[in-house]
Design a protein around this motif. Structure first.
Motif, PDB file in Angstrom:
ATOM      1  N   ASN A   1       0.812  -1.212   0.000  1.00 46.08           N
ATOM      2  CA  ASN A   1       0.000   0.000   0.000  1.00 46.08           C
ATOM      3  C   ASN A   1       0.847   1.264   0.000  1.00 46.08           C
ATOM      4  O   ASN A   1       0.518   2.244  -0.671  1.00 46.08           O
ATOM      5  CB  ASN A   1      -0.935  -0.001   1.215  1.00 46.08           C
TER       6      ASN A   1
ATOM      7  N   ILE B   1       0.591   4.170  -2.909  1.00 47.74           N
ATOM      8  CA  ILE B   1       0.292   5.578  -2.660  1.00 47.74           C
ATOM      9  C   ILE B   1       1.429   6.458  -3.156  1.00 47.74           C
ATOM     10  O   ILE B   1       1.197   7.545  -3.721  1.00 47.74           O
ATOM     11  CB  ILE B   1       0.045   5.794  -1.150  1.00 47.74           C
TER      12      ILE B   1
ATOM     13  N   SER C   1       0.718   9.186  -6.004  1.00 51.26           N
ATOM     14  CA  SER C   1       0.979  10.598  -5.697  1.00 51.26           C
ATOM     15  C   SER C   1       1.971  11.187  -6.685  1.00 51.26           C
ATOM     16  O   SER C   1       1.825  12.337  -7.137  1.00 51.26           O
ATOM     17  CB  SER C   1       1.519  10.731  -4.267  1.00 51.26           C
TER      18      SER C   1
ATOM     19  N   LEU D   1      -6.229   7.213  -5.273  1.00 51.60           N
ATOM     20  CA  LEU D   1      -5.780   7.703  -3.968  1.00 51.60           C
ATOM     21  C   LEU D   1      -6.954   7.789  -3.000  1.00 51.60           C
ATOM     22  O   LEU D   1      -6.826   7.478  -1.814  1.00 51.60           O
ATOM     23  CB  LEU D   1      -5.116   9.076  -4.124  1.00 51.60           C
TER      24      LEU D   1
ATOM     25  N   GLN E   1      -7.462   4.280  -1.724  1.00 52.34           N
ATOM     26  CA  GLN E   1      -6.396   3.646  -0.958  1.00 52.34           C
ATOM     27  C   GLN E   1      -6.069   4.354   0.353  1.00 52.34           C
ATOM     28  O   GLN E   1      -5.679   3.710   1.329  1.00 52.34           O
ATOM     29  CB  GLN E   1      -5.114   3.561  -1.808  1.00 52.34           C
ATOM     30  N   LEU E   2      -6.200   5.651   0.403  1.00 54.50           N
ATOM     31  CA  LEU E   2      -5.801   6.392   1.605  1.00 54.50           C
ATOM     32  C   LEU E   2      -6.580   5.989   2.864  1.00 54.50           C
ATOM     33  O   LEU E   2      -6.025   6.044   3.967  1.00 54.50           O
ATOM     34  CB  LEU E   2      -5.932   7.897   1.356  1.00 54.50           C
TER      35      LEU E   2
END
Length: 513
Positions: free
Chosen positions: A77, A81, A85, A103, A106-107
């Motif tokens: 993960n 990210i 990003s 994002l 996943q965040l």
């Protein structure tokens, strides 16, 4: 209308999960085999990611960077990210949208709910091409689904978040092709989320039959079927489908999952401690490797279960160790008493040499038998230490693992045994060292002071004098390799005055001074 009536009728007369013990044992055995192959599946995925990264480094286009980020999702993960990003920072206009919704999805796994919302809210669905709407709504469904998991202990917040998840799922169903596998999966998931379990079961079982080539959908579908079986209190079906889900998670090298953890918890409640411990340890390792905070938190909640499993195993091992130690103590006491008795008898019969020789024969037989018994228990303790180390390794119990691997217990028992043996042997053969030196060339004589323990060479010769001539048995008793014992024997022969008869001469050494 007829189709709807048919579905309703089918749901009404829906039979229970037809899973028997044979099916369950088969799938659990398959899971054990698949878990052994997990490093191979992960290596394959790592190679795939490495190839995508190489392409992105050659030409870092948004499409190639996005491919790397997507490849990391569910596997690592933090890296996912990072790449998403990075891709967002290099993208402009509509190229930013895939990075934003990924994002957003996943965040929440990192507990970054507000930041996920900020990214996701930057996308205007009205500006998206129709072909991308399904990805947008699917990301929203995931975002609210992961967020809801963090708020499971706050029912009011969880219900509010779930309503947003259901809203996204309804919109997703509106844009997916009605005949697609994804549509039927999300329809089954939707019915599950609104607690229409019978409808969800019908649809998801059909998806499971049609999705054999899609590990991701197979894993998710089997997981929801397991949750439906749990609602129906069908323990066998729940175990079966959790195992199926875990199998496909491993095959796809997906580490951000709940199936294996749920299976471990479930098996613990059913009394299958061995498998529960194994699966929970694997789930914990996956959660840490993936770096998903949500899964780590969920897995940490299972740590008391792992601890209880360890305690149960350790209790059994400890009882076994205590029994072996008790046997060893009894044997030591018997040996000490015997030695004291022999010393007393030797003082009384110093003038009766012939009787002493006869008594020596009996003592040698007794000591030889006792040494064989000690060797048996030393091997048994060694085997037990290795067994405990292997079983505890998967649970990261570092203290126990280090203690076992250090061999401290075996070393202490061996040292006490050697001290006891040296003392006993030198009482019976007080001039043994002098008689050995008489067989050696002057420059190779062995120095030995009174009261000191025997060195390795003298102890090996002492075993030979007691009739233990096989190198294999000597190696076991001295805890050396067979080649080392051969080397010692050859070296001693080379130091002897008469190499050819040296070992025969050792056997003739007398116990009288």
């Amino acid at each position: 209308m007829r189709k709807a009536l048919a579905i309703i009728a089918f749901c009404v007369f829906l039979p229970a999960f037809a899973i028997d013990e044979e099916d369950l044992n088969r799938v659990l055995q398959e899971l054990e085999e698949i878990l052994e192959q997990q490093p191979d599946y992960e290596k394959e995925r790592k190679n795939h990611i490495a190839n995508l990264r190489a392409l992105a480094e050659i030409k870092p286009t948004p499409e190639r960077i996005l491919a790397v980020g997507e490849a990391y999702i569910g596997f690592d993960n933090d890296s996912a990210i990072t790449y998403l990003s990075y891709g967002l920072s290099r993208s402009r206009g509509s190229d930013r949208y895939p990075f934003l919704w990924h994002l957003g999805a996943q965040l929440p796994l990192e507990g970054l709910f507000e930041k996920a919302q900020q990214y996701y809210s930057q996308i205007n669905p009205d500006s998206l091409p129709e072909a991308l709407l399904s990805q947008y709504y699917d990301a929203g469904r995931q975002m609210y689904g992961f967020t809801k998991a963090f708020f499971k202990d706050l029912p009011a917040d969880a219900i509010h978040i779930q309503e947003k998840q259901l809203q996204m799922q309804r919109k997703l169903l509106e844009v997916l092709p009605p005949n697609s596998l994804e549509y039927h999966f999300h329809l089954g998931e939707y019915y599950y989320n609104i607690r229409q379990y019978s409808r969800a079961q019908v649809i998801l079982k059909k998806v499971l039959e049609d999705a054999s080539a899609n590990n991701r959908i197979m894993a998710s579908t089997a997981y929801y079927l397991a949750m439906i079986a749990r609602e129906n209190n069908d323990t066998t079906a729940e175990t079966y489908y959790l195992a199926v889900s875990a199998i496909h998670d491993v095959k796809s090298a997906t580490r951000e999952v709940a199936s294996l953890q749920e299976l471990g918890n479930h098996l613990y409640t059913t009394g299958d401690i061995s498998r529960a411990h194994h699966y929970l340890a694997s789930a914990l390792e996956n959660a840490v490797a993936c770096g998903a905070t949500l899964r780590m938190i969920q897995t940490v909640e299972s740590l008391p279960i792992i601890e209880r499993a360890y305690t149960s195993r350790l209790a059994t091992s400890r009882d076994t160790l205590y029994f072996v130690i008790l046997i060893m103590c009894v044997l030591i006491i018997v040996m000490v008493v015997t030695l004291l008795f022999l010393r007393s008898e030797m003082r009384k019969m110093q003038q009766l040499q012939q009787k002493l020789r006869n008594a020596n024969d009996a003592k040698e037989v007794y000591i030889s038998e006792f040494l064989q018994l000690c060797t048996f228990y030393m091997d048994k303790l060694n085997h037990l230490g290795k067994l405990v180390a292997r079983k505890l390794t998967a649970g990261r119990s570092e203290e126990l693992l280090n203690m076992t691997k250090s061999g401290k217990f075996i070393e202490e028992q061996s040292r006490e045994f050697y001290d006891m043996f040296d003392s006993a042997f030198l009482h019976i053969y007080p001039t043994f060292v002098e008689q050995v030196n008489a067989l050696l060339k002057p420059e190779y004589k062995i120095e030995h002071r009174s009261g000191e323990p025997l060195n390795t060479e003298l102890r090996m010769l002492a075993f030979m004098r007691l009739g233990i001539e096989e190198s294999q048995r000597i190696a076991q008793m001295l805890n050396y390799s067979l080649n080392t014992i051969y080397a010692y024997r050859n070296r001693l022969k080379s130091k002897a005055i008469n190499r050819n008869t040296f070992e025969d001469d050792i056997m003739k050494i007398s116990s009288l001074s």
